[in-house]
Design a protein around this motif. Structure first.
Motif, short mmCIF file in Angstrom:
data_model
loop_
_atom_site.label_atom_id
_atom_site.label_comp_id
_atom_site.label_asym_id
_atom_site.label_seq_id
_atom_site.Cartn_x
_atom_site.Cartn_y
_atom_site.Cartn_z
N MET A 1 0.84 -1.17 0.00
CA MET A 1 0.00 0.00 0.00
C MET A 1 0.89 1.24 0.00
SD MET A 1 -2.81 0.89 2.92
CE MET A 1 -3.19 -0.84 2.86
N THR A 2 0.74 2.05 -1.00
CA THR A 2 1.53 3.27 -1.12
C THR A 2 0.75 4.45 -0.57
OG1 THR A 2 2.53 2.38 -3.11
CG2 THR A 2 2.75 4.74 -2.74
N ILE A 3 1.42 5.24 0.23
CA ILE A 3 0.80 6.44 0.77
C ILE A 3 1.23 7.60 -0.09
CG2 ILE A 3 0.61 7.96 2.76
CD1 ILE A 3 1.18 5.50 4.50
N THR A 4 0.25 8.27 -0.70
CA THR A 4 0.53 9.42 -1.55
C THR A 4 -0.08 10.65 -0.91
OG1 THR A 4 -1.50 9.21 -2.81
CG2 THR A 4 0.39 7.93 -3.59
N GLY A 5 0.09 11.77 -1.56
CA GLY A 5 -0.49 13.01 -1.07
C GLY A 5 -1.98 13.12 -1.36
N ILE A 6 -2.51 12.19 -2.15
CA ILE A 6 -3.92 12.22 -2.53
C ILE A 6 -4.69 11.32 -1.57
CG2 ILE A 6 -5.59 11.68 -4.34
CD1 ILE A 6 -3.22 12.02 -6.33
N PRO A 7 -5.71 11.87 -0.90
CA PRO A 7 -6.50 11.03 0.01
C PRO A 7 -7.21 9.90 -0.74
CG PRO A 7 -6.97 13.36 0.37
CD PRO A 7 -6.13 13.26 -0.88
N ARG A 8 -7.26 8.73 -0.12
CA ARG A 8 -8.03 7.62 -0.68
C ARG A 8 -9.51 7.90 -0.50
NH1 ARG A 8 -6.10 3.05 3.15
NH2 ARG A 8 -6.32 4.85 4.52
N THR A 9 -10.30 7.35 -1.36
CA THR A 9 -11.74 7.44 -1.18
C THR A 9 -12.12 6.53 0.00
OG1 THR A 9 -12.22 5.57 -2.62
CG2 THR A 9 -12.11 7.77 -3.67
N PRO A 10 -13.25 6.78 0.62
CA PRO A 10 -13.70 5.85 1.67
C PRO A 10 -13.84 4.42 1.15
CG PRO A 10 -14.91 7.91 1.83
CD PRO A 10 -14.10 7.97 0.55
N GLU A 11 -14.26 4.27 -0.09
CA GLU A 11 -14.39 2.93 -0.67
C GLU A 11 -13.04 2.23 -0.75
OE1 GLU A 11 -17.72 5.48 -1.55
OE2 GLU A 11 -15.61 5.75 -2.08
N GLN A 12 -11.99 2.97 -1.15
CA GLN A 12 -10.65 2.39 -1.20
C GLN A 12 -10.15 2.07 0.20
OE1 GLN A 12 -8.82 1.39 -3.96
NE2 GLN A 12 -7.68 0.38 -2.32
N ARG A 13 -10.48 2.92 1.15
CA ARG A 13 -10.09 2.64 2.55
C ARG A 13 -10.73 1.35 3.02
NH1 ARG A 13 -10.75 8.46 5.55
NH2 ARG A 13 -10.44 9.64 3.65
N ARG A 14 -12.01 1.13 2.70
CA ARG A 14 -12.67 -0.12 3.10
C ARG A 14 -11.96 -1.31 2.47
NH1 ARG A 14 -18.97 -2.16 2.54
NH2 ARG A 14 -18.46 -4.35 2.89
N ARG A 15 -11.67 -1.23 1.18
CA ARG A 15 -10.97 -2.33 0.51
C ARG A 15 -9.61 -2.57 1.16
NH1 ARG A 15 -13.40 0.19 -3.94
NH2 ARG A 15 -11.49 1.29 -4.49
N ASP A 16 -8.90 -1.50 1.51
CA ASP A 16 -7.60 -1.64 2.16
C ASP A 16 -7.73 -2.29 3.54
OD1 ASP A 16 -6.43 -0.48 -0.05
OD2 ASP A 16 -6.07 1.47 0.92
N VAL A 17 -8.74 -1.91 4.31
CA VAL A 17 -8.97 -2.51 5.63
C VAL A 17 -9.23 -4.01 5.47
CG1 VAL A 17 -10.58 -2.65 7.58
CG2 VAL A 17 -9.74 -0.42 6.80
N LEU A 18 -10.11 -4.38 4.56
CA LEU A 18 -10.43 -5.79 4.37
C LEU A 18 -9.21 -6.58 3.90
CD1 LEU A 18 -13.99 -5.43 2.83
CD2 LEU A 18 -13.39 -6.24 5.14
N GLU A 19 -8.39 -5.99 3.07
CA GLU A 19 -7.16 -6.65 2.62
C GLU A 19 -6.21 -6.86 3.79
OE1 GLU A 19 -3.77 -5.37 2.20
OE2 GLU A 19 -3.19 -7.31 1.42
N ARG A 20 -6.09 -5.87 4.65
CA ARG A 20 -5.21 -6.00 5.82
C ARG A 20 -5.73 -7.05 6.78
NH1 ARG A 20 -2.96 -0.43 8.11
NH2 ARG A 20 -1.46 -1.85 9.05
N LEU A 21 -7.04 -7.14 6.94
CA LEU A 21 -7.60 -8.17 7.81
C LEU A 21 -7.23 -9.57 7.31
CD1 LEU A 21 -11.08 -6.59 8.57
CD2 LEU A 21 -9.27 -7.08 10.25
N GLU A 22 -7.14 -9.74 6.02
CA GLU A 22 -6.72 -11.03 5.46
C GLU A 22 -5.22 -11.24 5.58
OE1 GLU A 22 -8.58 -13.47 4.32
OE2 GLU A 22 -10.46 -12.39 4.56
N ARG A 23 -4.43 -10.19 5.38
CA ARG A 23 -2.98 -10.30 5.26
C ARG A 23 -2.23 -10.23 6.58
NH1 ARG A 23 0.22 -5.82 4.94
NH2 ARG A 23 -1.53 -4.60 4.24
N GLU A 24 -2.61 -9.30 7.45
CA GLU A 24 -1.85 -9.07 8.68
C GLU A 24 -1.93 -10.28 9.61
OE1 GLU A 24 -0.11 -6.28 9.55
OE2 GLU A 24 -0.76 -4.90 7.97
N MET A 25 -0.91 -10.45 10.43
CA MET A 25 -0.86 -11.54 11.40
C MET A 25 -1.13 -11.04 12.82
SD MET A 25 -0.10 -14.81 11.79
CE MET A 25 1.27 -15.59 10.99
#
Length: 158
Positions: free
Chosen positions: A1-25
């Protein structure tokens, strides 16, 4: 996940959260005792698509707090990539835990608390609220779930 100067949309944030829930230990688990004394530890977890499953000794501070308080705050990340999950907790002994949850925990972590000589409990955390943001630019609209319901559609804005 790359952090840029452009805010993510809430929809992208949700997708990122769900991906982290699968990936993180590991996830930070915050709890408090009856007097309000806080406890913060990192625990392994597994996400089943609806809830997070944790395992720890029922007699240690975190186990006691989760069992008696029935609430927790979970967290990923650092100050540049925050995910906070507030949830309701249910406790299961090693004999009561649903087999699917225990097997998923074993598959992800390589550890089976049911096989330990010491007593372990499983804790199911059902999210009630989810917030996610990258630094201050994403603080607006950081609430992705309220009262156990996603307030952001998974597909819109994709």
């Amino acid at each position: 996940m790359t952090i840029t100067g452009i805010p993510r949309t809430p929809e992208q944030r949700r997708r990122d959260v769900l991906e982290r829930l699968e990936r993180e230990m590991d996830i930070w688990v915050a709890s408090a005792d009856a007097e309000g004394v806080p406890c913060l530890v990192a625990l392994w977890f597994v996400w089943d698509g609806e809830a997070l499953w944790l395992a720890t000794r029922p007699t240690n501070p975190t186990g006691r707090n989760l069992r008696t308080g029935a609430r927790t705050r979970l967290a990923f990340g650092d100050t540049r990539d925050v995910v906070l999950i507030d949830g309701d907790v249910e406790t299961f002994t090693a004999r009561e835990v649903p087999v699917a949850a225990a097997e998923a925990f074993l598959a992800k972590t390589g550890w089976d608390p049911r096989e330990e000589a010491a007593s372990y409990a499983y804790f199911r955390v059902r999210p009630r609220a989810v917030q996610a943001w990258h630094e201050v630019r994403e603080l607006p609209r950081r609430h992705l779930m309220r009262d156990g319901v996603w307030v952001v559609s998974p597909r819109s804005g994709a």
